[in-house]
Structures are given as structure tokens and as C-alpha cells.
Write a protein that holds these residues in place. Structure first.
Motif, PDB file in Angstrom:
ATOM      1  N   VAL A  56       0.855  -1.183   0.000  1.00 41.11           N
ATOM      2  CA  VAL A  56       0.000   0.000   0.000  1.00 41.11           C
ATOM      3  C   VAL A  56       0.891   1.232   0.000  1.00 41.11           C
ATOM      4  N   VAL A  57       0.580   2.191  -0.863  1.00 42.37           N
ATOM      5  CA  VAL A  57       1.226   3.501  -0.821  1.00 42.37           C
ATOM      6  C   VAL A  57       0.205   4.463  -0.229  1.00 42.37           C
ATOM      7  N   ASN A  58       0.491   4.966   0.953  1.00 47.48           N
ATOM      8  CA  ASN A  58      -0.451   5.790   1.687  1.00 47.48           C
ATOM      9  C   ASN A  58      -0.028   7.253   1.667  1.00 47.48           C
ATOM     10  N   TYR A  59      -0.948   8.115   1.248  1.00 48.88           N
ATOM     11  CA  TYR A  59      -0.716   9.557   1.209  1.00 48.88           C
ATOM     12  C   TYR A  59      -1.479  10.182   2.371  1.00 48.88           C
ATOM     13  N   SER A  60      -0.803  11.005   3.170  1.00 48.44           N
ATOM     14  CA  SER A  60      -1.435  11.610   4.349  1.00 48.44           C
ATOM     15  C   SER A  60      -1.046  13.076   4.465  1.00 48.44           C
ATOM     16  N   SER A  61      -1.861  13.820   5.185  1.00 46.87           N
ATOM     17  CA  SER A  61      -1.596  15.246   5.366  1.00 46.87           C
ATOM     18  C   SER A  61      -0.571  15.525   6.451  1.00 46.87           C
ATOM     19  N   SER A  62      -0.263  14.525   7.286  1.00 49.30           N
ATOM     20  CA  SER A  62       0.684  14.736   8.379  1.00 49.30           C
ATOM     21  C   SER A  62       1.290  13.407   8.802  1.00 49.30           C
ATOM     22  N   LYS A  63       2.388  13.493   9.547  1.00 49.03           N
ATOM     23  CA  LYS A  63       3.025  12.282  10.065  1.00 49.03           C
ATOM     24  C   LYS A  63       2.083  11.565  11.025  1.00 49.03           C
ATOM     25  N   GLU A  64       1.344  12.333  11.811  1.00 49.63           N
ATOM     26  CA  GLU A  64       0.418  11.734  12.766  1.00 49.63           C
ATOM     27  C   GLU A  64      -0.656  10.915  12.045  1.00 49.63           C
ATOM     28  N   TYR A 107       3.793  11.838   3.434  1.00 55.63           N
ATOM     29  CA  TYR A 107       2.978  12.747   4.227  1.00 55.63           C
ATOM     30  C   TYR A 107       3.560  14.148   4.246  1.00 55.63           C
ATOM     31  N   ASP A 108       2.722  15.064   4.629  1.00 57.58           N
ATOM     32  CA  ASP A 108       2.818  16.512   4.660  1.00 57.58           C
ATOM     33  C   ASP A 108       2.521  17.068   3.269  1.00 57.58           C
ATOM     34  N   PRO A 109       1.837  18.206   3.217  1.00 58.11           N
ATOM     35  CA  PRO A 109       1.328  18.709   1.932  1.00 58.11           C
ATOM     36  C   PRO A 109       2.376  18.881   0.837  1.00 58.11           C
ATOM     37  N   ILE A 110       3.544  19.443   1.152  1.00 61.03           N
ATOM     38  CA  ILE A 110       4.539  19.673   0.104  1.00 61.03           C
ATOM     39  C   ILE A 110       5.054  18.350  -0.452  1.00 61.03           C
ATOM     40  N   THR A 111       5.371  17.418   0.436  1.00 63.72           N
ATOM     41  CA  THR A 111       5.886  16.132  -0.024  1.00 63.72           C
ATOM     42  C   THR A 111       4.833  15.378  -0.827  1.00 63.72           C
ATOM     43  N   VAL A 112       3.605  15.340  -0.336  1.00 61.94           N
ATOM     44  CA  VAL A 112       2.532  14.682  -1.082  1.00 61.94           C
ATOM     45  C   VAL A 112       2.388  15.321  -2.463  1.00 61.94           C
ATOM     46  N   SER A 113       2.425  16.644  -2.509  1.00 62.41           N
ATOM     47  CA  SER A 113       2.259  17.332  -3.784  1.00 62.41           C
ATOM     48  C   SER A 113       3.402  17.053  -4.750  1.00 62.41           C
ATOM     49  N   SER A 114       4.590  16.834  -4.229  1.00 60.75           N
ATOM     50  CA  SER A 114       5.743  16.612  -5.106  1.00 60.75           C
ATOM     51  C   SER A 114       5.657  15.298  -5.874  1.00 60.75           C
ATOM     52  N   VAL A 115       4.796  14.388  -5.414  1.00 63.08           N
ATOM     53  CA  VAL A 115       4.662  13.082  -6.085  1.00 63.08           C
ATOM     54  C   VAL A 115       3.224  12.800  -6.521  1.00 63.08           C
ATOM     55  N   SER A 116       2.361  13.811  -6.522  1.00 64.90           N
ATOM     56  CA  SER A 116       0.926  13.577  -6.760  1.00 64.90           C
ATOM     57  C   SER A 116       0.350  14.382  -7.920  1.00 64.90           C
ATOM     58  N   PRO A 117       0.765  14.116  -9.133  1.00 71.72           N
ATOM     59  CA  PRO A 117       1.939  13.316  -9.492  1.00 71.72           C
ATOM     60  C   PRO A 117       3.170  14.209  -9.530  1.00 71.72           C
ATOM     61  N   PRO A 118       4.360  13.604  -9.683  1.00 64.96           N
ATOM     62  CA  PRO A 118       5.548  14.436  -9.867  1.00 64.96           C
ATOM     63  C   PRO A 118       5.441  15.243 -11.154  1.00 64.96           C
ATOM     64  N   THR A 119       6.113  16.369 -11.164  1.00 64.51           N
ATOM     65  CA  THR A 119       6.083  17.255 -12.329  1.00 64.51           C
ATOM     66  C   THR A 119       7.477  17.350 -12.937  1.00 64.51           C
ATOM     67  N   ALA A 120       7.575  18.114 -13.995  1.00 65.51           N
ATOM     68  CA  ALA A 120       8.851  18.268 -14.687  1.00 65.51           C
ATOM     69  C   ALA A 120       9.950  18.794 -13.771  1.00 65.51           C
ATOM     70  N   LEU A 121       9.575  19.499 -12.691  1.00 61.72           N
ATOM     71  CA  LEU A 121      10.581  20.060 -11.782  1.00 61.72           C
ATOM     72  C   LEU A 121      10.679  19.316 -10.455  1.00 61.72           C
ATOM     73  N   SER A 122       9.721  18.432 -10.143  1.00 59.05           N
ATOM     74  CA  SER A 122       9.726  17.829  -8.806  1.00 59.05           C
ATOM     75  C   SER A 122      10.156  16.368  -8.777  1.00 59.05           C
TER      76      SER A 122
END
Length: 343
Positions: free
Chosen positions: A274-282, A308-323
Motif C-alpha cells: 500500500v502507498v499511503n498519502y497523508s496530510s501529516s506524520k500523525e 505525508y505533509d502537503p509539500i511532499t505529497v504534492s511533489s509526487v501527486s503526481p511528480p512534475t517536470a521540476l519535482s
């Protein structure tokens, strides 16, 4: 090797853009291209999309972006948009994604106008678009409705998504953006670099080959499951992973990028990982201990890769040409997947 879908060139353009853009005032006249950027060629260029066809008559000087990823795709081929969609969930109101801000700063380009999007695309700030005086609006990975598309097309030509909202493949997003800018060769070079990166990572992790996975987000009483149509899921298949058959078997989205699964059905979501995406470590840690989610066999076995955390989730959701190479993004996710499969 991934097969890229061809882009189809046809015809069509809104006729009233000049009337509305002529009313705008107080905006910077700086062009959106970096001083040493290649100038696009092959115009007029025509792009087919879900709402019809759009003609880009000449190399755009003022590009605006809406949705996700087209900002980074434009920058990657040397064009710096003058207005970009706000990513309020990720970095807060009026701020730029760190990899986007860094690209502008490194190039010495004035930061773009950040277009208000505090409703996640439910509304569009048309007056802010008018004030930015774009001559092209890129939205190939977005949630535009046909009504929003039609209204924006009165401001400037709009390139929308090819099929359905929020399902454009990460590579197709780059292709469409580069083609609309007349920089198709530059877009191919960007994709070649990303292909090489993904191929290297797949080779470094042969244990990924053939392993099934489900991408999820734990909500309130339901787990959201990302379908194979979702780019954050599709990109992981480039590493040798396979979307678990149960994801399709349980799919109630009617072609969407996700669906909600009640806790009572979680035992049906079988996969190796399972790959789990979350808004925080908690929230990520809670998934591992919550009684209800133990019904997912991979969770019960501890085979969970966490993002987890918004920036990290966004960097792979999906990744972009710069991330793609953002240190805490895809590289960290790949290592998390490797660790989970070792359980």
C-alpha cells in the motif's frame, strides 16, 4: 519503455479574447520567456482536447497556467508563466511551490502572479486572469468544467485536458505543454531525462518488478483509492510495480481518478503493498494502528510506503517536470517502497 500517446493537431479558437484583454490594466509587460530561452516554432499549432480544439496562432509571450504541473512543464522548456494557479493546500495562500520559486529565482525572473484557487478549481478567478493579460492559458491537467473553459476562452486560447478532469498522464502533461509552446523538441528532452531517471531507479530496485500496489488516502469513515487513471499511480508503474487487480475490481468511479471505499469493504483491497498519502506524520502513523485499516492485508503486514505533509505529497501527486528529483519526494518515496517490500 513507456509509449507516449500522440498529440493530435486540429482547429478552433475563441473570438472575443482581444476585447476582454484590452480592458486589463496595471499588469507587468515582462514576457514569460527567459532571456536565453528558445523561441517556439511551427505556429499556428492546434491542439485537440476534451472540449474541442484550440489554435495557438503564434509563440505566446504571456503564459498563464491553471491546475497542476503545466507551470513546471513550461519552465522546464524555458518559458516562465506570468500567472500560475495557487496551491493553497500545499504552500498556503499566495505562495509558490518551492521547486517553482527556486526555478524563478535561479533564472532571475520576476515571480508570477498567483491566481486565487482556494476552492480547488470549483471556481475560477476570471478577473485575475484578465488582469494578467495572458495570450495562452495552459490547463492540461486540471478540473476545468466546460463552462469554465468557455469563459476562459473569452480571455485567451485555453489548452484543456485531453480526456477527463485530473487524469492526464504526467508525461502527456509535459508533451501537451511543450507542443502548445512550440517547443516540442525541448519537451522530448525533458521526458528523456525523466525516462532515464525512472529506468535507473527500476534497475536499482529489481524487487519492484511485478509487485502489486494500491494508492490510498485514509478519510473519515472511508478510504479513498486512486485508480489506474490517476497519474500519481501510473508513474509508479514505470518502476516495475503493478496496480493491484483489486483496485479495478472495486472501482466505482466511472472513469475517475479515485473512489471511496467504506471501512466495511477494506478486506477486499488486496495487494502486495500500500502507498499511503497523508496530510501529516500523525495521520500516517494512525493508519498503521487504526483497527479498521488492519483489514487491508498489506497494512496488517506492515507493507506500507508512507508519503505525508502537503509539500511532499504534492511533489509526487503526481511528480512534475521540476519535482521528480525533489529530495523528499520521489527519491524518498522509492526508498519507502523498497523498505515496505522488505517487510
Amino acid at each position: 519503455m513507456r509509449l507516449r500517446r500522440p498529440l493530435i493537431a486540429l482547429a478552433g479558437l475563441a473570438a472575443t479574447a482581444l476585447t476582454l484583454t484590452a480592458c486589463a490594466s496595471g499588469t507587468s509587460e515582462e514576457p514569460s520567456a527567459a532571456p536565453d530561452a528558445a523561441v517556439g516554432e511551427g505556429f499556428p499549432i492546434t491542439i485537440e482536447h476534451a472540449f474541442g480544439e484550440t489554435v495557438v496562432e503564434a509563440a505566446p509571450a504571456r503564459v498563464a497556467t491553471w491546475g497542476w504541473g503545466s507551470t513546471e512543464a513550461a519552465i522546464a522548456v524555458g518559458v516562465y508563466p506570468v500567472a500560475v494557479a495557487e496551491q493553497s493546500w500545499t504552500v498556503g495562500e499566495g505562495n509558490l511551490l518551492p521547486w517553482v520559486e527556486g526555478a524563478y529565482d535561479e533564472a532571475g525572473i520576476e515571480h508570477p502572479v498567483v491566481l486565487n484557487d482556494d476552492e480547488g478549481g470549483a471556481s475560477v478567478p476570471y478577473e485575475e486572469f484578465i488582469e494578467a493579460t495572458p495570450d495562452l492559458i495552459l490547463a492540461p491537467y486540471s478540473g476545468l468544467t466546460e463552462e469554465q473553459y468557455d469563459t476562459l476562452s473569452d480571455i485567451a486560447p485555453v489548452v484543456a485536458y485531453p480526456d477527463a478532469p485530473w487524469t492526464t498522464a504526467w508525461d502527456e502533461n509535459i508533451e501537451i505543454t511543450a507542443r502548445a509552446l512550440g517547443l516540442e523538441a525541448e519537451g522530448e528532452a525533458v521526458l528523456d531525462d525523466i525516462d532515464a531517471y525512472l529506468a535507473d531507479e527500476a534497475a536499482a530496485h529489481p524487487e519492484f518488478a511485478g509487485k502489486s500496489f494500491a494508492g490510498i488516502w485514509d478519510g473519515d469513515g472511508v478510504v479513498s483509492v486512486y485508480t489506474a487513471a490517476d497519474p500519481r499511480v501510473a508513474v509508479l508503474t514505470e518502476l516495475g510495480l503493478e496496480v493491484a487487480p483489486s483496485v479495478a475490481e472495486l472501482d466505482s468511479s466511472d472513469g475517475g481518478f479515485y473512489y471511496d471505499l467504506s471501512y466495511e469493504q477494506l478486506d477486499k483491497l488486496g495487494s502486495d503493498l500500500v502507498v499511503n498519502y497523508s496530510s501529516s506524520k500523525e495521520a500516517a502513523e494512525t493508519l498503521l494502528t487504526k483497527p479498521e485499516t488492519q483489514a487491508i492485508s498489506a497494512v496488517a503486514a506492515g507493507r506500507v510506503a508512507q508519503v505525508y505533509d502537503p509539500i511532499t505529497v504534492s511533489s509526487v501527486s503526481p511528480p512534475t517536470a521540476l519535482s521528480f528529483t525533489w529530495p523528499d519526494g520521489m527519491p524518498a518515496l522509492i526508498e519507502s517502497i523498497a523498505g515496505a517490500l522488505a517487510e
